[in-house]
Design a protein around this motif. Structure first.
Motif, short mmCIF file in Angstrom:
data_model
loop_
_atom_site.label_atom_id
_atom_site.label_comp_id
_atom_site.label_asym_id
_atom_site.label_seq_id
_atom_site.Cartn_x
_atom_site.Cartn_y
_atom_site.Cartn_z
N ARG A 1 0.46 5.62 5.35
CA ARG A 1 0.78 4.80 4.19
C ARG A 1 0.07 3.45 4.28
NH1 ARG A 1 6.37 7.03 4.62
NH2 ARG A 1 6.74 8.27 2.75
N ASP A 2 -0.12 2.95 5.49
CA ASP A 2 -0.82 1.67 5.67
C ASP A 2 -2.25 1.75 5.16
OD1 ASP A 2 1.43 0.63 6.79
OD2 ASP A 2 0.76 0.83 8.87
N HIS A 3 -2.91 2.89 5.39
CA HIS A 3 -4.29 3.05 4.92
C HIS A 3 -4.34 3.02 3.39
CE1 HIS A 3 -4.82 5.34 8.93
NE2 HIS A 3 -5.21 4.09 9.08
N VAL A 4 -3.39 3.69 2.76
CA VAL A 4 -3.36 3.71 1.29
C VAL A 4 -3.08 2.31 0.75
CG1 VAL A 4 -2.22 4.69 -0.73
CG2 VAL A 4 -2.61 6.12 1.28
N ALA A 5 -2.13 1.61 1.37
CA ALA A 5 -1.79 0.26 0.91
C ALA A 5 -2.98 -0.69 1.09
CB ALA A 5 -0.58 -0.26 1.68
N SER B 1 -7.39 -3.94 -1.29
CA SER B 1 -8.80 -4.33 -1.31
C SER B 1 -9.38 -4.30 -2.72
CB SER B 1 -9.62 -3.40 -0.40
OG SER B 1 -9.68 -2.09 -0.92
N LEU B 2 -8.76 -3.55 -3.63
CA LEU B 2 -9.26 -3.45 -5.00
C LEU B 2 -9.01 -4.72 -5.80
CD1 LEU B 2 -8.06 0.17 -5.83
CD2 LEU B 2 -10.34 -0.56 -5.12
N ILE B 3 -8.15 -5.60 -5.27
CA ILE B 3 -7.89 -6.86 -5.99
C ILE B 3 -9.15 -7.70 -6.08
CG2 ILE B 3 -6.59 -9.03 -5.89
CD1 ILE B 3 -4.32 -7.49 -4.57
N THR B 4 -9.94 -7.70 -5.03
CA THR B 4 -11.16 -8.51 -5.01
C THR B 4 -12.41 -7.71 -5.35
OG1 THR B 4 -11.36 -8.11 -2.62
CG2 THR B 4 -10.21 -10.11 -3.32
N GLU B 5 -12.38 -6.40 -5.19
CA GLU B 5 -13.57 -5.58 -5.45
C GLU B 5 -13.16 -4.31 -6.17
OE1 GLU B 5 -17.11 -4.44 -6.10
OE2 GLU B 5 -16.85 -6.30 -4.96
N SER B 6 -13.33 -4.31 -7.50
CA SER B 6 -12.91 -3.17 -8.32
C SER B 6 -14.10 -2.26 -8.60
CB SER B 6 -12.27 -3.65 -9.62
OG SER B 6 -13.20 -4.46 -10.35
N TYR B 7 -14.71 -1.75 -7.53
CA TYR B 7 -15.89 -0.89 -7.70
C TYR B 7 -15.55 0.51 -7.19
CZ TYR B 7 -20.79 0.49 -7.87
OH TYR B 7 -21.98 1.11 -8.18
N LEU B 8 -15.84 1.50 -8.02
CA LEU B 8 -15.63 2.90 -7.65
C LEU B 8 -16.97 3.48 -7.19
CD1 LEU B 8 -13.14 4.81 -7.77
CD2 LEU B 8 -14.14 5.77 -9.85
N GLN B 9 -17.00 3.99 -5.97
CA GLN B 9 -18.27 4.37 -5.34
C GLN B 9 -18.41 5.89 -5.25
OE1 GLN B 9 -20.82 2.31 -4.16
NE2 GLN B 9 -21.94 4.23 -3.92
N GLU B 10 -19.30 6.46 -6.06
CA GLU B 10 -19.70 7.86 -5.95
C GLU B 10 -18.51 8.80 -5.76
OE1 GLU B 10 -22.65 9.25 -6.34
OE2 GLU B 10 -23.65 7.35 -6.73
N VAL B 11 -17.60 8.78 -6.72
CA VAL B 11 -16.45 9.67 -6.68
C VAL B 11 -16.76 10.93 -7.49
CG1 VAL B 11 -14.05 9.95 -7.39
CG2 VAL B 11 -14.80 7.81 -6.35
N PRO B 12 -16.49 12.11 -6.95
CA PRO B 12 -16.74 13.34 -7.72
C PRO B 12 -16.05 13.30 -9.09
CG PRO B 12 -16.22 13.88 -5.44
CD PRO B 12 -15.98 12.40 -5.60
N TYR C 1 -4.15 0.39 -19.07
CA TYR C 1 -3.67 -0.20 -17.81
C TYR C 1 -3.44 0.88 -16.77
CZ TYR C 1 -0.62 -2.43 -14.43
OH TYR C 1 -0.06 -2.88 -13.26
N ARG C 2 -2.75 1.95 -17.18
CA ARG C 2 -2.47 3.01 -16.23
C ARG C 2 -3.75 3.72 -15.79
NH1 ARG C 2 1.90 8.00 -16.96
NH2 ARG C 2 1.76 8.73 -14.79
N ALA C 3 -4.65 3.93 -16.75
CA ALA C 3 -5.92 4.60 -16.41
C ALA C 3 -6.72 3.78 -15.41
CB ALA C 3 -6.73 4.83 -17.68
N SER C 4 -6.69 2.44 -15.56
CA SER C 4 -7.46 1.58 -14.65
C SER C 4 -6.90 1.64 -13.23
CB SER C 4 -7.44 0.14 -15.16
OG SER C 4 -6.13 -0.43 -15.08
N ARG C 5 -5.62 1.96 -13.09
CA ARG C 5 -5.03 2.08 -11.76
C ARG C 5 -5.20 3.49 -11.21
NH1 ARG C 5 -1.78 -2.16 -10.41
NH2 ARG C 5 -0.51 -0.89 -9.00
N LEU C 6 -5.05 4.47 -12.07
CA LEU C 6 -5.16 5.85 -11.62
C LEU C 6 -6.57 6.21 -11.18
CD1 LEU C 6 -2.97 7.79 -14.22
CD2 LEU C 6 -2.48 7.44 -11.79
N ILE C 7 -7.56 5.63 -11.83
CA ILE C 7 -8.94 6.05 -11.55
C ILE C 7 -9.33 5.76 -10.10
CG2 ILE C 7 -10.10 3.89 -12.23
CD1 ILE C 7 -12.20 5.72 -13.64
N PHE C 8 -8.72 4.73 -9.51
CA PHE C 8 -9.03 4.44 -8.11
C PHE C 8 -8.34 5.41 -7.15
CE2 PHE C 8 -9.98 0.29 -10.05
CZ PHE C 8 -11.26 0.09 -9.54
#
Length: 352
Positions: free
Chosen positions: A116-120, A125-136, A231-238
């Motif tokens: 759970r710590d890794h997920v948290a 980290s997305l607060i400062t860097e909202s970049y999605l990197q090469e996700v299928p 709003y929900r989509a922006s959170r789910l996509i990560f």
């Protein structure tokens, strides 16, 4: 149920082997199906001849009865694939109420562990860097429950870009400027047109439909529609990120089934992790344990026949539970709270 080993002394002779086989057979015939004859050394040629003569196989050889990791009531949680999405992994953690899960390669060997710590940490980290990197793209469609709307999307394998929510704003200076973006918007034809003309990497339409005019615009943008709001989509996509990118893969403390519990305790005191993978002889994951599992191991159970001296018995006897001692020699140095049966009479005597 773990077996109860019936074993004679080390360097076994014929009566030691035969006594173990006979007593195990007797108890099993009485309805106790847990007894299993064992030996502590290779039977002699004489013993093999006797067993062959009466059609018996030599008993199983055991080398010790120390408490091992296999004797712990460890967890057997789901084993995750590195390609699994963060969102699905989190759902499994919640469903199973488990804080740490093993991640395996295709062959079942250890890839890493996810907590759970890794997920948290990942979400923070997305607060400062909202970049999605090469996700299928399949991952993105899965978490958004989305549908592809154009041909460019059909040929897209993965999605990358800065995730931005398009607000109803007509001033260009307040809009995104980078085509390397994933634009999330609702029923905003102006924003949709701008995104398609800029050929942004991906356009996510929330709770809206695409007009025929906009659908026919030439573009390289992958267009996805989702039933969720922006709003929900922006959170789910990560949550579409594969867990192989955020799980721990280095300096992992793991144990094998044959490792002694005492040695495992020493390692746990050094590392203090939330969970430890357990591996079999092929290094494949079979479970997880934490420090609480080390408190109460299941002790191996033994019946000693034809001896009652520690120096002649199986190594690790001090960590085992002695069910009974059946000997015809003398009282020696092995102690147990269970019954001890002694026979010290001439051959043919009926007194016990």
């Amino acid at each position: 149920m773990d077996p109860i080993y019936v074993t004679g002394h080390r360097n076994p002779d014929t009566d030691s082997i035969v006594a173990a086989i006979a007593y195990a057979a007797l108890r099993n015939a009485c309805g106790d199906r847990e007894y299993e004859a064992a030996c502590l050394g290779d039977p002699s040629d004489e013993t093999k001849s006797v067993l062959d003569r009466f059609g018996f196989q030599p008993p199983k050889r055991i080398y010790n009865v120390f408490n091992q990791v296999r004797d712990l009531d460890y967890l057997k949680p789901p084993v995750l694939s590195p390609a699994l999405t963060v969102g699905r992994a989190w759902d499994i953690m919640q469903e199973k109420n488990i804080g740490t899960l093993p991640v395996a390669n295709e062959d079942g060997t250890l890839y890493g562990i996810l907590s759970r710590d890794h997920v948290a940490s990942y979400h923070m980290s997305l607060i400062t860097e909202s970049y999605l990197q090469e996700v299928p793209l399949f991952n993105v469609l899965s978490v958004l429950e989305g549908t592809i709307l154009n041909e460019a999307g059909e040929t897209t394998d993965s999605v990358s870009g800065h995730v931005v929510i398009a607000l109803p704003q007509s001033q260009d200076t307040l809009l995104w400027q980078d085509p390397d973006s994933i634009v999330i918007c609702g029923h905003q034809p102006y924003m949709i047109r701008r995104a398609l003309e800029m050929n942004v990497n991906c356009l996510v339409l929330c709770e809206t439909e695409l007009t025929e005019e906009l659908r026919n615009l030439p573009t390289k943008t992958c267009i996805i529609t989702t039933p969720f709001d922006a709003y929900r989509a922006s959170r789910l996509i990560f949550q579409s990120t594969p867990i192989g990118r955020i799980c721990r893969t280095e300096e992992i403390t793991s144990f094998h089934l044959d490792d002694r519990v005492e040695n495992a305790k020493e390692e746990v005191l050094k590392h203090r992790e939330s969970g430890y993978p357990i591996l079999d002889e092929n290094d494949q994951i079979v479970g997880m344990m934490n420090r609480y599992h080390l408190l109460r191991p299941r002790h191996k159970r033994v019946v000693l026949v034809d001896h009652n001296e520690a120096s002649q018995s199986v190594p690790g006897l001090e960590e085992a539970r002695i069910v009974a001692i059946i000997d015809h020699h003398r009282i020696a140095d092995i102690e147990t709270t269970n019954p001890i049966y002694l026979r010290n009479e001439p051959v043919g005597s009926t007194n016990t």
